[in-house]
Design an enzyme around this catalytic site. Structure first.
Site, mmCIF file in Angstrom:
data_model
loop_
_atom_site.group_PDB
_atom_site.id
_atom_site.type_symbol
_atom_site.label_atom_id
_atom_site.label_comp_id
_atom_site.label_asym_id
_atom_site.label_seq_id
_atom_site.Cartn_x
_atom_site.Cartn_y
_atom_site.Cartn_z
ATOM 1 N N LEU A 123 0.820 -1.211 0.000
ATOM 2 C CA LEU A 123 0.000 0.000 0.000
ATOM 3 C C LEU A 123 0.853 1.261 0.000
ATOM 4 C CD1 LEU A 123 -2.656 -1.080 2.646
ATOM 5 C CD2 LEU A 123 -2.896 -1.082 0.153
ATOM 6 N N GLY A 124 1.954 1.205 0.740
ATOM 7 C CA GLY A 124 2.797 2.383 0.815
ATOM 8 C C GLY A 124 3.999 2.133 1.699
ATOM 9 N N HIS A 163 -1.414 7.065 7.529
ATOM 10 C CA HIS A 163 -0.509 6.133 8.209
ATOM 11 C C HIS A 163 0.958 6.437 7.853
ATOM 12 C CE1 HIS A 163 0.546 1.856 9.522
ATOM 13 N NE2 HIS A 163 1.551 2.109 8.706
ATOM 14 N N GLU A 164 1.240 6.602 6.579
ATOM 15 C CA GLU A 164 2.631 6.827 6.157
ATOM 16 C C GLU A 164 3.165 8.160 6.674
ATOM 17 O OE1 GLU A 164 4.037 4.324 5.199
ATOM 18 O OE2 GLU A 164 2.394 3.122 4.431
ATOM 19 N N TRP A 175 1.746 -1.648 17.610
ATOM 20 C CA TRP A 175 2.081 -2.878 18.342
ATOM 21 C C TRP A 175 3.558 -2.962 18.699
ATOM 22 C CZ3 TRP A 175 0.981 -2.622 13.173
ATOM 23 C CH2 TRP A 175 1.944 -3.074 12.291
ATOM 24 N N ASP A 186 5.725 1.277 21.098
ATOM 25 C CA ASP A 186 5.713 2.358 20.102
ATOM 26 C C ASP A 186 6.252 3.653 20.703
ATOM 27 O OD1 ASP A 186 3.649 3.079 21.783
ATOM 28 O OD2 ASP A 186 2.105 3.135 20.228
ATOM 29 N N VAL A 188 5.018 5.435 22.907
ATOM 30 C CA VAL A 188 3.932 6.380 23.208
ATOM 31 C C VAL A 188 3.196 5.831 24.425
ATOM 32 C CG1 VAL A 188 1.748 7.343 22.363
ATOM 33 C CG2 VAL A 188 3.706 7.138 20.806
ATOM 34 N N ASP A 227 -9.180 0.909 5.829
ATOM 35 C CA ASP A 227 -9.321 2.362 5.943
ATOM 36 C C ASP A 227 -10.534 2.775 6.778
ATOM 37 O OD1 ASP A 227 -7.075 2.589 4.343
ATOM 38 O OD2 ASP A 227 -8.029 3.929 2.876
HETATM 39 N N1 ARG Z 1 1.330 -1.568 5.265
HETATM 40 C C1 ARG Z 1 1.634 -0.184 5.113
HETATM 41 C C2 ARG Z 1 2.750 0.275 6.078
HETATM 42 O O1 ARG Z 1 3.114 -0.360 7.026
HETATM 43 C C3 ARG Z 1 0.410 0.716 5.188
HETATM 44 C C4 ARG Z 1 -0.789 0.270 5.946
HETATM 45 C C5 ARG Z 1 -1.935 1.254 5.713
HETATM 46 N N2 ARG Z 1 -3.246 0.760 6.131
HETATM 47 C C6 ARG Z 1 -4.399 1.191 5.613
HETATM 48 N N3 ARG Z 1 -5.541 0.778 6.093
HETATM 49 N N4 ARG Z 1 -4.451 2.022 4.630
HETATM 50 O O2 ARG Z 1 3.339 1.340 5.923
HETATM 51 ZN ZN ZN Z 2 3.412 1.313 8.607
HETATM 52 CA CA CA Z 3 2.312 2.003 23.632
#
Ligand code: ARG
Ligand code: ZN
Ligand code: CA
Length: 254
Positions: A123-124, A163-164, A175, A186, A188, A227
């Site tokens: 995805l990214g 997320h990115e 996690w 993390d 946090v 998402d």
């Molecule tokens: N797997 C990717 C990463 O760790 C992006 C995850 C994004 N998730 C989403 N629901 N768009 O950077």
């Molecule tokens: Zn990520």
């Molecule tokens: Ca934590």
């Protein structure tokens, strides 16, 4: 501090087919999601389970298309490159003209976002603060970018970029990136310790690592759910991103 930080962004569309050459509307739809999420102004915040609602934070970060390019000329903050490369991987090739992509704009002044076809269902991916300027920024698959056009369910709400950009501003996965063990963190304090990534649309509560009764904060942007199942940053995550903007990434906005 209660100051709103505004970050100029450039979107580099790198296309091998007409379909991959996504239109301006799709790009606008993505930047709208990005700023809405980073201002915690997203309507789906109302779906955060009530025990977690008090933990929601507003990063107070807004993203705007760059209006001046690196040469000082007016721009709409979008570049378009036709490439012979059918799909890119995580090797940063898309960030170099010599490898079929396009070079970054100066990373101390712009958030660089590359949109292209990524292989293997990726995805990214993002670069954390402190890395090389030439590769700094984030890359998003054209099928997971924005909310219109080529955006494809269940990644058609623009949350891959949210997320990115979390990673780009120094957030780790919720996690703790230790596989499915309970020893990772993390860094946090207000995110519960949780075992591993969650996928799809989990049902609340999902208890791991003795984190009951409320369990994993799987609806956080830094988990791996669909998402429509992710919709929050915590105050602790917001503070961590703001700290990054006061240090490593200060030149972006000040
Ligand atoms: N797997 C990717 C990463 O760790 C992006 C995850 C994004 N998730 C989403 N629901 N768009 O950077
Ligand atoms: Zn990520
Ligand atoms: Ca934590």
């Amino acid at each position: 501090s209660a100051e709103i930080v505004r970050i100029p962004v450039v979107v580099h569309v790198v296309a091998n087919t007409d379909e991959q050459n996504i239109d301006d509307d799709q790009i606008r739809s993505q930047l709208t999601v990005l700023t809405t999420d980073f201002r915690s102004a997203n309507p789906d915040l109302s779906r955060v389970p009530s025990p977690f609602a008090p933990l929601v934070g507003d990063p107070m970060i807004e993203f705007e298309p760059a209006s001046v390019d690196p040469d000082g000329n007016p721009t709409d903050g979008i570049t378009r490159t036709i490439t012979p490369v059918r799909a890119f991987g995580t090797d940063d090739a898309v960030k170099f003209r010599a490898r079929g992509g396009i070079d970054a704009w100066p990373a101390d002044r712009y958030l660089n976002i590359w949109v292209c076809r990524l292989d293997r269902g990726l995805l990214g991916y993002a670069q954390f603060p402190g890395g090389a300027a030439e590769t700094d920024g984030v890359v998003v698959n054209y099928t997971a970018f924005g909310t219109t056009g080529t955006a494809t369910a269940p990644f058609d709400r623009g949350r891959t970029l949210t997320h990115e950009v979390g990673h780009y501003l120094n957030l780790f996965h919720i996690w703790g990136d230790d596989g499915t063990g309970c020893g990772g963190t993390d860094e946090v304090d207000d995110t519960p310790n949780q075992a591993g990534p969650n996928y799809g649309k989990p049902t609340f509560p999902r208890v791991t690592c003795g984190n009951g009764p409320h369990g994993d904060m799987f609806m956080d942007y830094m988990d791996y759910v669909d998402d429509e199942a992710m919709m929050m940053f915590t105050a602790g995550q917001a503070a961590r991103m703001r700290a990054c903007l006061e240090a490593a990434r200060k030149s972006l906005w000040s």
